[in-house]
Design a protein around this motif. Structure first.
Motif, PDB file in Angstrom:
ATOM      1  N   TRP A  95       4.483   9.900  -2.210  1.00 18.34           N
ATOM      2  CA  TRP A  95       4.318   8.491  -2.598  1.00 18.34           C
ATOM      3  C   TRP A  95       2.990   7.940  -2.085  1.00 18.34           C
ATOM      4  O   TRP A  95       2.214   7.335  -2.828  1.00 18.34           O
ATOM      5  CB  TRP A  95       5.524   7.725  -2.078  1.00 18.34           C
ATOM      6  N   LEU A  99      -0.462   6.813  -4.213  1.00 15.11           N
ATOM      7  CA  LEU A  99      -1.105   5.511  -4.032  1.00 15.11           C
ATOM      8  C   LEU A  99      -2.550   5.675  -3.579  1.00 15.11           C
ATOM      9  O   LEU A  99      -3.449   4.975  -4.054  1.00 15.11           O
ATOM     10  CB  LEU A  99      -0.322   4.683  -3.004  1.00 15.11           C
ATOM     11  N   LEU A 102      -4.682   6.754  -6.484  1.00 12.99           N
ATOM     12  CA  LEU A 102      -4.912   5.682  -7.457  1.00 12.99           C
ATOM     13  C   LEU A 102      -5.873   4.621  -6.926  1.00 12.99           C
ATOM     14  O   LEU A 102      -6.577   3.973  -7.705  1.00 12.99           O
ATOM     15  CB  LEU A 102      -3.576   5.016  -7.833  1.00 12.99           C
ATOM     16  N   PHE A 113      -5.787  -3.910  -2.940  1.00 14.96           N
ATOM     17  CA  PHE A 113      -4.663  -2.978  -3.068  1.00 14.96           C
ATOM     18  C   PHE A 113      -4.555  -2.100  -1.822  1.00 14.96           C
ATOM     19  O   PHE A 113      -3.462  -1.836  -1.324  1.00 14.96           O
ATOM     20  CB  PHE A 113      -4.825  -2.110  -4.315  1.00 14.96           C
ATOM     21  N   VAL A 116      -2.841  -4.031   0.839  1.00 13.24           N
ATOM     22  CA  VAL A 116      -1.395  -4.174   0.606  1.00 13.24           C
ATOM     23  C   VAL A 116      -0.657  -2.883   0.979  1.00 13.24           C
ATOM     24  O   VAL A 116       0.368  -2.919   1.664  1.00 13.24           O
ATOM     25  CB  VAL A 116      -1.113  -4.546  -0.860  1.00 13.24           C
ATOM     26  N   PHE A 117      -1.197  -1.745   0.546  1.00 12.55           N
ATOM     27  CA  PHE A 117      -0.486  -0.490   0.797  1.00 12.55           C
ATOM     28  C   PHE A 117      -0.559  -0.070   2.267  1.00 12.55           C
ATOM     29  O   PHE A 117       0.240   0.746   2.719  1.00 12.55           O
ATOM     30  CB  PHE A 117      -1.028   0.620  -0.110  1.00 12.55           C
ATOM     31  N   LEU A 119      -0.286  -2.354   4.619  1.00 15.03           N
ATOM     32  CA  LEU A 119       0.389  -3.430   5.346  1.00 15.03           C
ATOM     33  C   LEU A 119       1.647  -3.008   6.119  1.00 15.03           C
ATOM     34  O   LEU A 119       1.848  -3.461   7.245  1.00 15.03           O
ATOM     35  CB  LEU A 119       0.716  -4.555   4.365  1.00 15.03           C
ATOM     36  N   PRO A 120       2.504  -2.132   5.564  1.00 13.34           N
ATOM     37  CA  PRO A 120       3.721  -1.785   6.306  1.00 13.34           C
ATOM     38  C   PRO A 120       3.455  -1.211   7.699  1.00 13.34           C
ATOM     39  O   PRO A 120       4.375  -1.110   8.501  1.00 13.34           O
ATOM     40  CB  PRO A 120       4.405  -0.753   5.402  1.00 13.34           C
ATOM     41  N   TRP A 174       9.499   3.221   3.353  1.00 14.95           N
ATOM     42  CA  TRP A 174       8.716   1.987   3.245  1.00 14.95           C
ATOM     43  C   TRP A 174       7.993   1.678   4.551  1.00 14.95           C
ATOM     44  O   TRP A 174       6.815   1.333   4.570  1.00 14.95           O
ATOM     45  CB  TRP A 174       9.642   0.824   2.868  1.00 14.95           C
ATOM     46  N   MET A 177       5.080   4.359   5.267  1.00 12.35           N
ATOM     47  CA  MET A 177       4.051   4.657   4.274  1.00 12.35           C
ATOM     48  C   MET A 177       2.680   4.106   4.657  1.00 12.35           C
ATOM     49  O   MET A 177       1.665   4.700   4.302  1.00 12.35           O
ATOM     50  CB  MET A 177       4.456   4.138   2.899  1.00 12.35           C
TER      51      MET A 177
ATOM     52  N   LEU B  15      -0.838  -0.507 -10.613  1.00 12.28           N
ATOM     53  CA  LEU B  15      -1.073  -0.819  -9.203  1.00 12.28           C
ATOM     54  C   LEU B  15      -0.457  -2.157  -8.816  1.00 12.28           C
ATOM     55  O   LEU B  15       0.107  -2.299  -7.723  1.00 12.28           O
ATOM     56  CB  LEU B  15      -2.576  -0.830  -8.911  1.00 12.28           C
ATOM     57  N   ALA B  16      -0.550  -3.134  -9.726  1.00 14.09           N
ATOM     58  CA  ALA B  16       0.011  -4.449  -9.413  1.00 14.09           C
ATOM     59  C   ALA B  16       1.522  -4.346  -9.235  1.00 14.09           C
ATOM     60  O   ALA B  16       2.089  -4.937  -8.299  1.00 14.09           O
ATOM     61  CB  ALA B  16      -0.333  -5.438 -10.517  1.00 14.09           C
ATOM     62  N   LEU B  18       3.230  -1.615  -8.352  1.00 15.07           N
ATOM     63  CA  LEU B  18       3.502  -0.888  -7.114  1.00 15.07           C
ATOM     64  C   LEU B  18       3.271  -1.782  -5.898  1.00 15.07           C
ATOM     65  O   LEU B  18       4.050  -1.781  -4.945  1.00 15.07           O
ATOM     66  CB  LEU B  18       2.603   0.356  -7.023  1.00 15.07           C
ATOM     67  N   ALA B  19       2.200  -2.573  -5.948  1.00 15.46           N
ATOM     68  CA  ALA B  19       1.894  -3.474  -4.836  1.00 15.46           C
ATOM     69  C   ALA B  19       3.011  -4.490  -4.658  1.00 15.46           C
ATOM     70  O   ALA B  19       3.416  -4.798  -3.533  1.00 15.46           O
ATOM     71  CB  ALA B  19       0.568  -4.180  -5.078  1.00 15.46           C
ATOM     72  N   MET B  21       6.135  -4.035  -5.403  1.00 17.16           N
ATOM     73  CA  MET B  21       7.273  -3.334  -4.806  1.00 17.16           C
ATOM     74  C   MET B  21       7.116  -3.200  -3.292  1.00 17.16           C
ATOM     75  O   MET B  21       8.039  -3.437  -2.520  1.00 17.16           O
ATOM     76  CB  MET B  21       7.386  -1.926  -5.401  1.00 17.16           C
ATOM     77  N   VAL B  22       5.905  -2.796  -2.887  1.00 12.44           N
ATOM     78  CA  VAL B  22       5.662  -2.584  -1.459  1.00 12.44           C
ATOM     79  C   VAL B  22       5.701  -3.902  -0.705  1.00 12.44           C
ATOM     80  O   VAL B  22       6.215  -3.995   0.409  1.00 12.44           O
ATOM     81  CB  VAL B  22       4.295  -1.881  -1.248  1.00 12.44           C
ATOM     82  N   LEU B  23       5.174  -4.931  -1.384  1.00 14.69           N
ATOM     83  CA  LEU B  23       5.045  -6.221  -0.716  1.00 14.69           C
ATOM     84  C   LEU B  23       6.346  -7.012  -0.712  1.00 14.69           C
ATOM     85  O   LEU B  23       6.525  -7.912   0.114  1.00 14.69           O
ATOM     86  CB  LEU B  23       3.949  -7.016  -1.432  1.00 14.69           C
TER      87      LEU B  23
END
Lengths: 301, 274
Positions: A95, A99, A102, A113, A116-117, A119-120, A174, A177, B15-16, B18-19, B21-23
């Motif tokens: 996963w 990401l 991409l 982006f 955001v990815f 952030l967790p 989650w 990641m 991407l939007a 997926l973002a 979902m993550v957010l």
């Protein structure tokens, strides 16, 4: 060299040596008290029975280990742990890799982006578990609300023995990641740009370029992520403690949680230590195995 | 060209999604924290709060001693961070610039600490802290973590990259090791030190198991344990719980916003080394 200068230089050497150990002393002291000594004491404790205050009541040799291996419970817990590793590690890596692939380009807005990815990474196991316990709620949770849209009937995520481990894994993927994504993205950034160019000239499409050229170059990073993730997954505790407490019907009772229960709820420190050592041996063996078998396939530059 | 533009559009849409979902879990948390009890009690709850309702934060602070938890976590994480910066810098200096007997053996010993997992040390350490009478105390939460091998390696790596001429010049000027350490190496090492600090602080701010074992008194609990207890307060409404969670997440987000570069450097330093 005269005897006098020799003596002086020896004195200077001695002084430097003393200073060296003086500088090591604070960290060394902490390591001795809270890492090396407990390691040895753990081995001793695993061969004893203790009273609830941790005082040794009886030396029993290898009986604790025999009890472990003759009880089905330990193997059940071990199976749950392995299943948890299999559910979380490959999923998180694939996963995050998708990401990272991409978002590794110079298009406008990619920084957002990427943020955001990543952030967790700041989500702790405490806060993450609380948030997900509300999302998982069987009647008022948003997860059941969302899957209702695609026609799936509500699932009682954490209370259903078939779903509990999957649910905990979902939350774990989650939570983890962010770290994996950051490491893989910076690995991708280490791949030289002209490689993409020459692949393009050779008529290789983006997917083939990624699989055949980028992935081998990324293999050291992937290998690192794999090792760290497997070790981390074997030691996952917080989410299980908060979300399921090992239940329902022991379906999420991983070895680390059972160590916690034995040692800190039932105060059986001996059997707890024995389990910890067995788990340590398993993790160590698996890590050595990964190094021996997989590292040959890793392409170091 | 048309095809490529189409490809980009598809990429952005994917991407939007997926973002989102993550957010989503974070959006859900923050938005619910601003909703009134009436708003969260309908199902499905509204996606956005109708207006920013700040009352949950005040109420959460009144119902549970969350400010005390935040203070405890701040004290513990900051103390561990400061101690690790000092002990790691000292050890790293010794390994980089000093000659002493058994240096390589000592270095291997430090390396080996990374192999010892917490599940093996946690039981004896718990018993040690108990016998010292350090349960429910800051010492109990801080002292076992005052040094870490990761920091030593990170700083050593950085020290070894510093230009050599600098130290030769300092030596010729009659500058001893203590002065070199304090007035040359430490100021130069600021980037690596801040990386280490962000990394250590966040790790211990988020730590769960050790505070769970060592603290029983509500006044000594750290945020992570405190926030996990919210779940059991059956009377608590979700908006209050999530207001509490938001308060706990706030410092981490601030730290990420301020130190994202340091954090990523720290993580990737570990990755390259590992």
């Amino acid at each position: 060299m005269s005897a006098q200068t020799q003596a002086a230089s020896r004195k200077a050497q001695w002084k430097e040596g003393a200073l060296g150990y003086l500088f090591l002393a604070p960290s060394l002291l902490v390591f001795i008290c809270f890492l090396f000594y407990p390691m040895l004491r753990s081995i001793y404790l695993s061969m004893t029975l203790t009273d609830p205050r941790g005082r040794v009541a009886d030396f029993v040799g290898l009986d604790n280990f025999k009890d472990l291996f003759s009880s089905g419970q330990f193997f059940t817990n071990l199976k749950v742990t392995l299943l948890f590793v299999l559910l979380t590690v490959p999923t998180t890596i694939i996963w995050s890799l998708v990401l990272a692939a991409l978002t590794h380009n110079k298009l406008r807005g990619m920084k957002a982006f990427q943020f955001v990815f990543s952030l967790p990474i700041v989500i702790s196991v405490g806060t993450g578990s609380i948030i997900w316990s509300l999302l998982f709620h069987p009647t008022a949770g948003m997860l059941n609300y969302f899957i209702g849209f695609i026609g799936i009937s509500p699932i009682s995520w954490l209370a259903d023995p078939n779903w509990a481990l999957v649910s905990v894994s979902l939350m774990t993927v989650w939570m983890n990641m962010g770290f994996v994504y950051i490491v893989l993205l910076s690995g991708l950034q280490g791949v030289p740009d002209d490689l993409y160019e020459s692949a393009k000239i050779d008529g290789s499409g983006p997917v083939r370029t990624f699989l055949q050229i980028v992935l081998p170059l990324l293999s050291p990073t992937l290998f690192f992520v794999l090792i760290v993730s497997v070790i981390g997954a074997f030691q996952a505790f917080g989410q299980i403690h908060i979300l399921t407490k090992g239940g329902p019907m022991d379906t999420t009772n991983v070895v680390v949680y059972s160590i916690y229960q034995d040692a800190f709820i039932n105060f059986r420190f001996g059997i707890g230590s024995a389990q910890a050592l067995v788990l340590f041996a398993i993790i160590l063996a698996l890590t050595v195995f990964q190094f021996k078998v997989l590292e040959k396939k890793v392409h170091y530059q | 060209m048309m095809l490529r533009r189409l490809n980009y559009t598809v990429l952005y849409i994917v991407l939007a999604l997926l973002a989102l979902m993550v957010l989503y879990p974070i959006i859900f948390t923050v938005f619910s924290a601003f909703m009134t009890e009436k708003e969260v009690s309908v199902f499905p709850p509204p996606l956005f709060p109708h207006h920013l309702y700040w009352g949950n934060f005040a109420k959460a602070v009144q119902t549970i001693p969350i400010l005390r938890f935040l203070l405890n976590s701040l004290i513990v994480s900051a103390a561990i961070m400061a101690c690790q910066a000092v002990t790691s810098a000292m050890a790293a200096y010794a390994f980089s610039f000093l000659q002493f007997k058994l240096k390589n053996a000592m270095f291997l010993l430090y390396l080996s600490t990374m192999m010892i997992p917490w599940e093996v040390t946690v039981i004896p350490n718990y018993l040690t802290i108990k016998s010292l009478g350090w349960m429910d105390s800051y010492q109990g939460l801080i002292v076992p973590f005052m040094a870490g091998a990761f920091g030593v390696f990170l700083l050593r790596q950085f020290f070894l990259q510093l230009p050599h001429e600098l130290f030769d010049a300092a030596k010729i000027d009659g500058c001893g090791h203590l002065r070199t350490f304090f007035s040359i190496v430490l100021p130069l090492a600021r980037p690596a030190l801040s990386t280490l600090c962000v990394y250590v602080f966040l790790n211990h701010w988020n730590s769960y198991l050790w505070p769970l074992l060592i603290t029983n008194k509500p006044t000594m609990r750290t945020v992570q344990i405190g926030v996990a207890m919210l779940q059991h307060e059956e009377v608590m409404a979700w908006n209050l719980i999530l207001a509490g969670v938001s308060l706990v997440l706030l410092p981490s987000f601030l730290l990420l916003a301020l130190g994202v570069k340091q954090l990523i450097q720290g993580i990737t330093a570990g990755a390259v080394k590992g």
